[in-house]
Motif scaffolding. Structure first.
Motif, PDB file in Angstrom:
ATOM      1  N   GLU A 246       0.683  -1.213   0.200  1.00 30.45           N
ATOM      2  CA  GLU A 246      -0.210  -0.314  -0.289  1.00 30.45           C
ATOM      3  C   GLU A 246       1.287   1.442  -0.368  1.00 30.45           C
TER       4      GLU A 246
ATOM      5  N   LEU B 287       2.731   1.994  -3.451  1.00 31.81           N
ATOM      6  CA  LEU B 287       2.226   2.263  -4.517  1.00 31.81           C
ATOM      7  C   LEU B 287       1.494   3.820  -4.569  1.00 31.81           C
ATOM      8  N   GLU B 288       0.930   4.463  -2.674  1.00 30.64           N
ATOM      9  CA  GLU B 288       1.175   5.281  -2.481  1.00 30.64           C
ATOM     10  C   GLU B 288       2.671   6.520  -2.989  1.00 30.64           C
TER      11      GLU B 288
ATOM     12  N   GLN C  74       2.438   6.796  -6.646  1.00 33.95           N
ATOM     13  CA  GLN C  74       1.406   7.860  -7.210  1.00 33.95           C
ATOM     14  C   GLN C  74       1.059   6.749  -8.187  1.00 33.95           C
TER      15      GLN C  74
ATOM     16  N   ARG D  29      -1.711   3.782  -9.526  1.00 37.76           N
ATOM     17  CA  ARG D  29      -2.305   2.077  -8.494  1.00 37.76           C
ATOM     18  C   ARG D  29      -2.604   0.698  -8.757  1.00 37.76           C
TER      19      ARG D  29
ATOM     20  N   ASP E  20      -2.435   0.575 -12.430  1.00 32.89           N
ATOM     21  CA  ASP E  20      -1.178   0.921 -13.489  1.00 32.89           C
ATOM     22  C   ASP E  20      -0.004   0.043 -13.757  1.00 32.89           C
TER      23      ASP E  20
END
Ligand code: KG4
Ligand code: ZN
Length: 344
Positions: free
Chosen positions: A61, A64-65, A68, A70, A73
């Motif tokens: 998590e 991915l954050e 930036q 998802r 992607d």
């Protein structure tokens, strides 16, 4: 541009990373487990596996954050599928399979050693195949000729302990705690590397391999004698390891004149006297010396994502029933080293 999410969980680091095919590291998240293993003086496989279960999803998590992006992607999900502590490998691989299934993305099963082998290219764009890699960590001590993605020739391995394992065991017997490498290096700073006579196993030998078990036993005997200061024991041990690594690597360089550079990777590459000695060896042979930044030398997921990117670009993706492997030689055609303790 290829975008890969990579997971690593083969030993005591849980890690997730997002890397692009043009060498951008968009996220590099890592959770060590040092405090969990410290009371036992070494990595306890089941504790490691349980810790991966707890930390890996959060790291994904976070990665991915940070990047930036998802999950939708990314082009593929890469994970270490071995070699390593099987419980941990299973946690990372099954996490990657679940993500791949849920997001309908290809899976890339990466050999952890391939991650180490290709990692120097991530920060060294000029590094060209073939290069000679000395991979020295807690689990591995190998010399590999890296000829291309998926093309590795193992020139040498250890017939007993890995170099990092020797540091860890020596630290334990000297009462220096875990992890041992940094503790031995620090203690050695105040010591005389010539004070304690210690063996240099296999130095000058015609066979290409490494051996450290006899060295560790010799340190134990010297310590038991009670006449040497701990600084001298640590410094003399470290010097013996330096001499062994330089001798064996020099031999491999002579056997692989096509190598364009000498590269060192793995946690033991953090050791300053070792780095300095290897740099001297490379310079004496007229070769560039590449030592990736330390965070990339020790276990991490950026190297897994990067190997995943190169494999994905080469069309090398894996089915969802790909197995987790405790042992997985990078060069299956390599001759077996004598002795049973061949570390993955
Ligand atoms: O690559 P790594 O993080 O994990 C694997 O084993 O795959 O390497 C950890 C090993 C440990 O054995 C540790 O004692 C050793 O690398 N190490 C060192 C130093 N820092 C870490 N060995 C010698 N000197 C150091 N400064
Ligand atoms: Zn490793």
């Amino acid at each position: 541009m290829t975008l890969i999410l990579g997971l690593e969980s083969s030993c005591d680091e849980s890690a997730a990373s997002v890397v692009t095919g043009d060498r951008q590291i968009l996220a590099h998240c890592l959770a060590g487990q040092e405090t969990a293993h410290q009371p036992f003086g070494g990595v306890v496989p089941e504790i490691a596996a349980r810790a991966h279960v707890e930390t890996l999803p959060g790291l994904v998590e976070q990665a991915l954050e940070e990047a930036q992006v998802r999950l939708a992607d990314v082009d593929a999900i890469a994970a270490t599928a071995g070699p390593g502590l099987i419980g941990g490998v299973m946690v990372g691989l099954v996490t990657a399979k679940a993500l791949a299934l849920a997001a309908n993305k290809p899976l890339v099963a990466v050999n952890h050693l391939e991650g180490h082998a290709l990692s120097p290219m991530l920060t060294e764009p000029d590094l060209a195949f073939p290069y000679l890699l000395l991979l020295v960590s807690g689990g591995h001590c190998q010399l590999l000729l890296v000829e291309g993605v998926g093309a590795y020739r193992r020139l040498a391995t250890t017939i007993d302990d890995a170099a990092g394992e020797a540091f860890d065991k020596t630290a334990k017997l000297l009462g220096l705690g875990y992890p041992g490498g940094p503790a031995v290096e620090k203690t050695a700073e105040g010591g005389d590397p010539k004070a304690v006579p210690l063996p240099r196993p296999l130095i000058g030998s015609a066979e290409p391999h490494f051996s450290f078990a006899g060295l560790k036993s010799a340190v134990l005997r010297a310590a038991d004698a009670g006449i040497y200061p701990i600084q001298d024991l640590a410094a003399s041990f470290q010097q013996a390891v330096v001499d062994c690594l330089v001798d064996r690597t020099g031999r491999a360089l002579a056997a692989a004149p096509q190598a364009t550079a000498l590269v060192v990777a793995g946690g033991v590459a953090a050791n300053t006297p070792i780095r300095t000695a290897l740099k001297g060896l490379a310079e004496a042979r007229g070769l560039p010396f590449v030592a990736p930044p330390l965070w990339l030398c020790t276990d991490n997921a950026a190297m897994i994502a990067w190997a995943g990117a190169l494999r994905f670009e080469a069309g090398l993706v894996d089915p969802l029933d790909v197995p987790a492997r405790a042992r997985w030689p990078l060069d299956p055609s390599a001759e077996k080293a004598r002795g049973a303790g061949v570390k993955a």
